[in-house]
Scaffold this active site. Sequence first.
Site, PDB file in Angstrom:
ATOM      1  N   HIS A 142      -2.785   8.467  -3.718  1.00 20.10           N
ATOM      2  CA  HIS A 142      -4.067   8.349  -4.415  1.00 20.10           C
ATOM      3  C   HIS A 142      -3.838   7.840  -5.837  1.00 20.10           C
ATOM      4  CE1 HIS A 142      -5.620  11.055  -1.281  1.00 20.10           C
ATOM      5  NE2 HIS A 142      -6.839  10.800  -1.713  1.00 20.10           N
ATOM      6  N   ASN A 173       5.109  10.996  -5.555  1.00 16.99           N
ATOM      7  CA  ASN A 173       3.726  11.372  -5.286  1.00 16.99           C
ATOM      8  C   ASN A 173       3.527  12.874  -5.365  1.00 16.99           C
ATOM      9  OD1 ASN A 173       1.005  11.116  -4.427  1.00 16.99           O
ATOM     10  ND2 ASN A 173       1.601  11.375  -2.290  1.00 16.99           N
TER      11      ASN A 173
END
Length: 287
Positions: A142, A173
């Site tokens: 994201h 991440n």
Amino acid sequence: MSKIKILILSLCSVAVLCSCDFMEHNKPLVREIGKVVADEIRQSGSDGGDSRHTERYAGEDDGLLVQTDRKGTPAQILRRTGYTVSYNRETKLPNWVAWHLTDDRTKGPAKRSGVDFTADTDVPAPRAEDSDYYGSGYDRGHMCPAADNKYSVQAMEESFLFTNMCPQNGNLNRGDWNEMEMACRGWAGKYGGVYVVCGPILYKGRHKTIGRNKVVVPDAFFKVVLRTGKNPCAIGFIYKNAEGNRPKGDYVNTVDDVERITGIDFFPTLPDDVERKVEAKADIREW
């Protein structure tokens, strides 16, 4: 009151006051009003069929959410409930994603569990799909985090569109990048809100791609954060798309440095004197 209601009421009032004489001698005006009413009806009908447009867009009336892309960069601006994105049809990645993060946006009824990653049909094919990531070795990273969109079910769902994703090293991440996301949420609570812009960095040369749709794998990622008010301040960060476990201070750059590397002009609507001041220095101790 909507434009269509105003037009209809205006037409009715004129008709009542002037009756047939007005209608007879002003047919072109009546036809023009009728055309506008019809167009408004068609527009209202088309918007009503898309649930993404039922809530106020993140970028509406907020110039700080629109950045200036490097000249010649393919850029399709998409305004979502929780963020604004500049999408690159060549890389199948966002050029940047921007949002105004406030403390209340990190709380609410929306849960990420059960929300599927989804191809964004607002951009042309070929486009990133879930299958591109299968077996790639990269996370669906994201840019605007799901945890920044808990205030709205629609915003949460839109955060899982692939126009908000990049192939990202899993350790990054879930590690240092996640720590920076949490830090931004902390700053949003501390300062009453911050503006965040992040995205991929592609250095010169050929790039690895994943999947049938050839989604480009970034070399690195940037994030810039701005707080406004009486003491405006900005800071930039650059993360290599690789494993790492380092303190936030090791990733700090000035916003000017991030602009030089990415070619993006951040926060161009700031007054020039403020922009020059906040983008020229970066000190994690001020946050």
